[in-house]
Design a protein around this motif. Sequence first.
Motif, PDB file in Angstrom:
ATOM      1  N   VAL A  32      -1.269  -9.750  -0.318  1.00 32.82           N
ATOM      2  CA  VAL A  32      -1.741  -8.848  -0.862  1.00 32.82           C
ATOM      3  C   VAL A  32      -2.468  -7.703   0.626  1.00 32.82           C
ATOM      4  O   VAL A  32      -2.193  -7.027   0.488  1.00 32.82           O
ATOM      5  N   CYS A  33      -3.124  -8.502   1.356  1.00 32.15           N
ATOM      6  CA  CYS A  33      -4.066  -7.564   2.137  1.00 32.15           C
ATOM      7  C   CYS A  33      -3.347  -7.472   3.368  1.00 32.15           C
ATOM      8  O   CYS A  33      -3.046  -6.096   3.980  1.00 32.15           O
ATOM      9  N   LEU A  34      -1.905  -7.996   3.530  1.00 32.54           N
ATOM     10  CA  LEU A  34      -1.397  -7.691   4.865  1.00 32.54           C
ATOM     11  C   LEU A  34      -0.412  -7.077   4.039  1.00 32.54           C
ATOM     12  O   LEU A  34       0.145  -5.956   5.322  1.00 32.54           O
ATOM     13  N   CYS A  35       0.055  -7.144   2.664  1.00 28.63           N
ATOM     14  CA  CYS A  35       0.566  -5.794   2.268  1.00 28.63           C
ATOM     15  C   CYS A  35       0.445  -4.664   2.820  1.00 28.63           C
ATOM     16  O   CYS A  35       0.803  -3.621   2.818  1.00 28.63           O
ATOM     17  N   ALA A  40      -0.032   1.484   4.450  1.00 30.27           N
ATOM     18  CA  ALA A  40      -0.764   2.251   5.049  1.00 30.27           C
ATOM     19  C   ALA A  40      -0.029   2.889   6.799  1.00 30.27           C
ATOM     20  O   ALA A  40      -0.561   3.363   6.770  1.00 30.27           O
ATOM     21  N   TRP A  41      -0.516   1.379   7.253  1.00 33.25           N
ATOM     22  CA  TRP A  41       0.119   1.857   8.479  1.00 33.25           C
ATOM     23  C   TRP A  41       1.020   3.222   8.920  1.00 33.25           C
ATOM     24  O   TRP A  41       1.538   3.580   9.421  1.00 33.25           O
ATOM     25  N   PHE A  42       2.853   1.820   7.826  1.00 30.44           N
ATOM     26  CA  PHE A  42       3.628   3.008   7.823  1.00 30.44           C
ATOM     27  C   PHE A  42       3.640   4.149   7.374  1.00 30.44           C
ATOM     28  O   PHE A  42       5.146   4.442   6.593  1.00 30.44           O
ATOM     29  N   SER A  43       2.977   4.474   6.611  1.00 29.01           N
ATOM     30  CA  SER A  43       3.181   5.667   5.304  1.00 29.01           C
ATOM     31  C   SER A  43       3.386   7.141   5.707  1.00 29.01           C
ATOM     32  O   SER A  43       2.488   7.500   6.774  1.00 29.01           O
TER      33      SER A  43
END
Length: 165
Positions: A32-35, A40-43
């Motif tokens: 869940v944390c990784l996803c 957020a990084w690729f938004s």
Amino acid sequence: MKKQNSNTEKLGDKAFVRLITMSVFGILLCIVCLCSSSYAWFSTNVTSNSNVIQAGRCLLTVVANDGDNQLVQNEDGSTTITASGTYTVTVSLPEGSSSGYCVIKAGGNVYHSDYIAWDEAPSEFSFTLVVSDGYDFSGSVVLAPHWGIYAGDCEIEAGGTLTLE
């Protein structure tokens, strides 16, 4: 042979099930944390009006005139001098522009003027360029604007004179 106690067997199974359950829960929490961090990084549709990134732009102009006529600038903003005489060179930097200075290329030599810093804009300074009658024009004299601040020693200061012989 000794017979095992059923209480010991049940206690070992409970500890094993508890250990497996906590491990599975930990793995799910990591997923869940990784996803969420990857999302957020690729938004790409997130915008911010407070952080505007803009490339530096230099609107520095170098104008030379021989007392009577202003010399014509080339398409790249440089000015070419093809005759001897005394020229007044004005370097100006409008507001909202990056720092800049003037480079004079004459006969294989390169001269650098003083600079105008971006926080001093709008600003301008002038210097005098004297091209002697005996100057060899086989290599032309070119005045070119450059952005930034020259790191070396400037040969021409504001209000100074450069003589080409």
